[in-house]
Write a protein that holds these residues in place. Sequence first.
Motif, mmCIF file in Angstrom:
data_model
loop_
_atom_site.group_PDB
_atom_site.id
_atom_site.type_symbol
_atom_site.label_atom_id
_atom_site.label_comp_id
_atom_site.label_asym_id
_atom_site.label_seq_id
_atom_site.Cartn_x
_atom_site.Cartn_y
_atom_site.Cartn_z
ATOM 1 N N GLY A 111 0.805 -1.218 0.000
ATOM 2 C CA GLY A 111 0.000 0.000 0.000
ATOM 3 C C GLY A 111 0.835 1.264 0.000
ATOM 4 O O GLY A 111 0.522 2.229 -0.685
ATOM 5 N N THR A 112 1.925 1.278 0.760
ATOM 6 C CA THR A 112 2.811 2.439 0.774
ATOM 7 C C THR A 112 3.570 2.549 -0.539
ATOM 8 O O THR A 112 3.680 3.630 -1.117
ATOM 9 C CB THR A 112 3.807 2.329 1.940
ATOM 10 N N ASP A 160 11.473 4.628 -0.350
ATOM 11 C CA ASP A 160 10.582 5.695 -0.789
ATOM 12 C C ASP A 160 11.278 6.724 -1.674
ATOM 13 O O ASP A 160 10.681 7.259 -2.603
ATOM 14 C CB ASP A 160 9.940 6.390 0.414
ATOM 15 N N GLN A 161 12.542 7.016 -1.393
ATOM 16 C CA GLN A 161 13.243 7.982 -2.229
ATOM 17 C C GLN A 161 13.279 7.502 -3.684
ATOM 18 O O GLN A 161 13.124 8.304 -4.613
ATOM 19 C CB GLN A 161 14.662 8.208 -1.719
ATOM 20 N N ILE A 162 13.437 6.214 -3.888
ATOM 21 C CA ILE A 162 13.479 5.655 -5.234
ATOM 22 C C ILE A 162 12.107 5.748 -5.887
ATOM 23 O O ILE A 162 11.974 6.110 -7.065
ATOM 24 C CB ILE A 162 13.953 4.183 -5.203
ATOM 25 N N ALA A 165 -0.630 5.788 6.176
ATOM 26 C CA ALA A 165 -1.949 5.202 5.964
ATOM 27 C C ALA A 165 -2.538 5.708 4.665
ATOM 28 O O ALA A 165 -2.278 6.834 4.232
ATOM 29 C CB ALA A 165 -2.882 5.564 7.127
ATOM 30 N N ASN A 166 -3.340 4.871 4.039
ATOM 31 C CA ASN A 166 -4.094 5.271 2.857
ATOM 32 C C ASN A 166 -5.300 4.353 2.722
ATOM 33 O O ASN A 166 -5.592 3.570 3.628
ATOM 34 C CB ASN A 166 -3.207 5.268 1.598
ATOM 35 N N SER A 175 0.838 1.272 7.736
ATOM 36 C CA SER A 175 2.081 0.666 8.208
ATOM 37 C C SER A 175 2.764 1.594 9.197
ATOM 38 O O SER A 175 2.556 2.806 9.174
ATOM 39 C CB SER A 175 3.016 0.353 7.037
ATOM 40 N N TYR A 176 3.570 1.011 10.061
ATOM 41 C CA TYR A 176 4.313 1.746 11.071
ATOM 42 C C TYR A 176 5.777 1.363 10.968
ATOM 43 O O TYR A 176 6.117 0.240 10.586
ATOM 44 C CB TYR A 176 3.830 1.388 12.478
ATOM 45 N N GLU A 177 6.655 2.286 11.332
ATOM 46 C CA GLU A 177 8.073 1.960 11.358
ATOM 47 C C GLU A 177 8.808 2.860 12.343
ATOM 48 O O GLU A 177 8.295 3.877 12.766
ATOM 49 C CB GLU A 177 8.698 2.118 9.961
ATOM 50 N N SER A 178 10.021 2.440 12.666
ATOM 51 C CA SER A 178 10.980 3.201 13.449
ATOM 52 C C SER A 178 10.729 3.069 14.949
ATOM 53 O O SER A 178 9.808 2.406 15.412
ATOM 54 C CB SER A 178 11.001 4.674 13.050
ATOM 55 N N GLY A 179 11.618 3.747 15.703
ATOM 56 C CA GLY A 179 11.505 3.741 17.147
ATOM 57 C C GLY A 179 11.604 2.345 17.727
ATOM 58 O O GLY A 179 12.328 1.479 17.238
#
Length: 202
Positions: free
Chosen positions: A55-56, A89-91, A148-149, A154-158
């Motif tokens: 989805g992301t 994501d940068q790509i 989200a969409n 999705s979640y990430e980091s921390g």
Amino acid sequence: ANIGQDEDFEAARKKAESLGAKKVFIEDLRRDFVEDFIWPSIQASAVYEDRYLLGTAIARPCIARRQVEIARKEGAQFVSHGATGKGNDQIRFELTCYALYPEVKIIAPWRIPEFYNRFRGRTDLMEYAQKHGIPVPVTPQAPWSMDANLMHISYESGILENPKVENLASDLEVLTLILGGLHTAVYRSGGCQQNHIICKKQ
């Protein structure tokens, strides 16, 4: 871009203007996202490692396509994104921009030494935001980011990246989708560095 996330877009507009934006474009891309990205993805059974709905990944080209359309319309020679300099994501953003606007220049702060030497990570950014009165949706207690969409969350980091931390599901939102008769719950749990997708026939 409105791709179906739960967000206060008027607050986002005011925040951008308060930070010095000359123009603010908030585009409703939900129909484009569904018709040009979600449905083709589902039709192609595009699922990463049999569990991740992408989805992301498919949202980024949708956003970048509209960003390029606006840049061309406004006569802008530069576009920017906030993706890190070590992720996917940068790509996704940049290949879309270059494909549709080959001569565009891309500003990616996380690849500029003056930026990444000043801000070593989320903690530095949160401290800067607090010092300058910039509202951000993360805190030291919940430092993860959420994407989200309409299709996915999705979640990430921390602490989500720490396999020793468990029992986080109660702190994270669960997104339930109905896709072609499949009941799909997507969540991120402690002790795992991937989203989980549970599917079952209704």
